[in-house]
Design a protein around this motif. Structure first.
Motif, PDB file in Angstrom:
ATOM      1  N   VAL A  45     -82.928  44.817  43.658  1.00 25.53           N
ATOM      2  CA  VAL A  45     -81.733  44.672  42.832  1.00 25.53           C
ATOM      3  C   VAL A  45     -81.507  45.953  42.039  1.00 25.53           C
ATOM      4  N   PRO A  46     -80.409  46.664  42.302  1.00 20.84           N
ATOM      5  CA  PRO A  46     -80.158  47.906  41.567  1.00 20.84           C
ATOM      6  C   PRO A  46     -79.883  47.624  40.089  1.00 20.84           C
ATOM      7  N   PRO A  47     -80.214  48.567  39.218  1.00 22.07           N
ATOM      8  CA  PRO A  47     -80.012  48.342  37.793  1.00 22.07           C
ATOM      9  C   PRO A  47     -78.649  48.790  37.267  1.00 22.07           C
ATOM     10  N   TYR A  48     -77.857  49.429  38.109  1.00 24.85           N
ATOM     11  CA  TYR A  48     -76.638  50.106  37.653  1.00 24.85           C
ATOM     12  C   TYR A  48     -75.528  49.106  37.323  1.00 24.85           C
ATOM     13  N   GLY A  49     -75.293  48.902  36.018  1.00 25.71           N
ATOM     14  CA  GLY A  49     -74.259  47.967  35.570  1.00 25.71           C
ATOM     15  C   GLY A  49     -74.512  46.544  36.021  1.00 25.71           C
ATOM     16  N   LEU A  50     -75.773  46.164  36.121  1.00 33.27           N
ATOM     17  CA  LEU A  50     -76.136  44.890  36.742  1.00 33.27           C
ATOM     18  C   LEU A  50     -75.526  43.692  36.021  1.00 33.27           C
ATOM     19  N   LEU A  80     -68.837  54.195  40.773  1.00 30.06           N
ATOM     20  CA  LEU A  80     -69.505  54.265  42.077  1.00 30.06           C
ATOM     21  C   LEU A  80     -70.863  53.562  42.024  1.00 30.06           C
ATOM     22  N   ARG A  81     -71.621  53.794  40.978  1.00 29.31           N
ATOM     23  CA  ARG A  81     -72.938  53.157  40.864  1.00 29.31           C
ATOM     24  C   ARG A  81     -72.819  51.641  40.741  1.00 29.31           C
ATOM     25  N   GLU A  82     -71.816  51.177  40.003  1.00 29.75           N
ATOM     26  CA  GLU A  82     -71.614  49.734  39.870  1.00 29.75           C
ATOM     27  C   GLU A  82     -71.185  49.112  41.201  1.00 29.75           C
ATOM     28  N   ARG A 136     -71.856  57.920  51.862  1.00 30.28           N
ATOM     29  CA  ARG A 136     -73.233  57.795  52.383  1.00 30.28           C
ATOM     30  C   ARG A 136     -74.218  58.695  51.639  1.00 30.28           C
ATOM     31  N   ASP A 137     -73.829  59.903  51.253  1.00 26.72           N
ATOM     32  CA  ASP A 137     -74.756  60.774  50.528  1.00 26.72           C
ATOM     33  C   ASP A 137     -75.150  60.154  49.192  1.00 26.72           C
ATOM     34  N   SER A 138     -74.167  59.595  48.496  1.00 32.29           N
ATOM     35  CA  SER A 138     -74.447  58.945  47.216  1.00 32.29           C
ATOM     36  C   SER A 138     -75.277  57.688  47.416  1.00 32.29           C
TER      37      SER A 138
END
Length: 245
Positions: A45-50, A80-82, A136-138
């Motif tokens: 689970v990513p932490p970005y704006g979770l 983008l991260r969210e 894809r790079d991000s």
């Protein structure tokens, strides 16, 4: 309402399964096999704006076409991260599968041709796939960053690497595997990247024929042993060396 519709779909599958030729009893896998089966299917689970993303997901209404996309307004307002977090924890298309499959025996002693799916009831939509491929790079950078933080490359991350054909990540995938050598789906991931990119040395191998040949299915495997482990890593490294600029 969305929860009730999901429960109804599940119960419908159970009723359908009961009417079909399902074995009355299946052999129960060993404890180690069951534990590894759960391990393979675990997500990262990513932490970005979770918290923000989870709250928006709770607002998504159930669609009659078995999709559950976030509204375009809310989606476009995400960073983008969210968006990465959203895609990794919520696939927008429901892929209800009523097929009853027997439990896999000795799962912990096998290297499979297909990775475990951590989201067996859903798949990414075109919008989600397009986001990952166009960024894809991000996506690769965020997978690395999040994996290093959590010390785990979950089933969703491995699936995303296949989705974007992240062959540049081969050295990193090997590095993650060598940290504890617990997740054999990382070896499967290496083989899928070689297969999808039609690496001739791999496609001419006995392993390829056994895992992806005409008689292969979702449970096709080769034995987990040092010889097969070393061979997969060597082939993947050799393939990566052919694509290095």
């Amino acid at each position: 309402m969305k929860y009730l519709m999901f429960v109804a779909a599940v119960l419908g599958c159970l009723r359908l399964s009961a009417q079909e030729d399902v074995p009355a009893e299946w052999k129960t896998p060993s404890k180690s096999s069951e534990a590894y089966a759960a391990y393979r299917r675990k997500l990262t689970v990513p932490p970005y704006g979770l918290a923000k993303v989870k709250a928006l997901i709770e607002k998504i209404p159930y669609q009659e076409d078995d999709s559950s996309p976030m509204s375009n307004k809310d989606y476009m307002a995400l960073s983008l991260r969210e968006k990465f977090t959203y895609h990794m924890i919520h696939a927008e298309i429901n892929a209800q599968n009523c097929d009853v499959r027997p439990p896999i025996q000795d799962e912990d002693k096998k290297i499979f041709g297909q990775m475990a799916d951590g989201s067996e009831e859903s798949v990414w939509s075109d919008r989600q796939s397009k986001f990952m491929i166009s960024n894809r790079d991000s996506v690769m950078a965020l997978i690395r960053e999040s994996t290093d933080r959590s010390k785990r490359m979950g089933a969703n991350y491995k699936m995303a690497i296949v989705e974007i054909n992240g062959r540049e990540m081969i050295p990193y995938i090997i590095e993650v595997y060598n940290r504890d050598k617990k997740d054999r789906d990382l070896l499967t991931l290496l083989m899928l990247l070689m297969k999808n990119n039609e690496y001739k040395e791999f496609m001419a191998s006995q392993s390829y024929r056994k895992l992806y040949g005409e008689k292969a299915d979702y449970q096709s495997y080769i034995d987990f042993n040092k010889g097969n482990e070393d061979l997969i890593i060597k082939r993947a490294t050799d393939y990566y060396n052919t694509i290095r600029k």
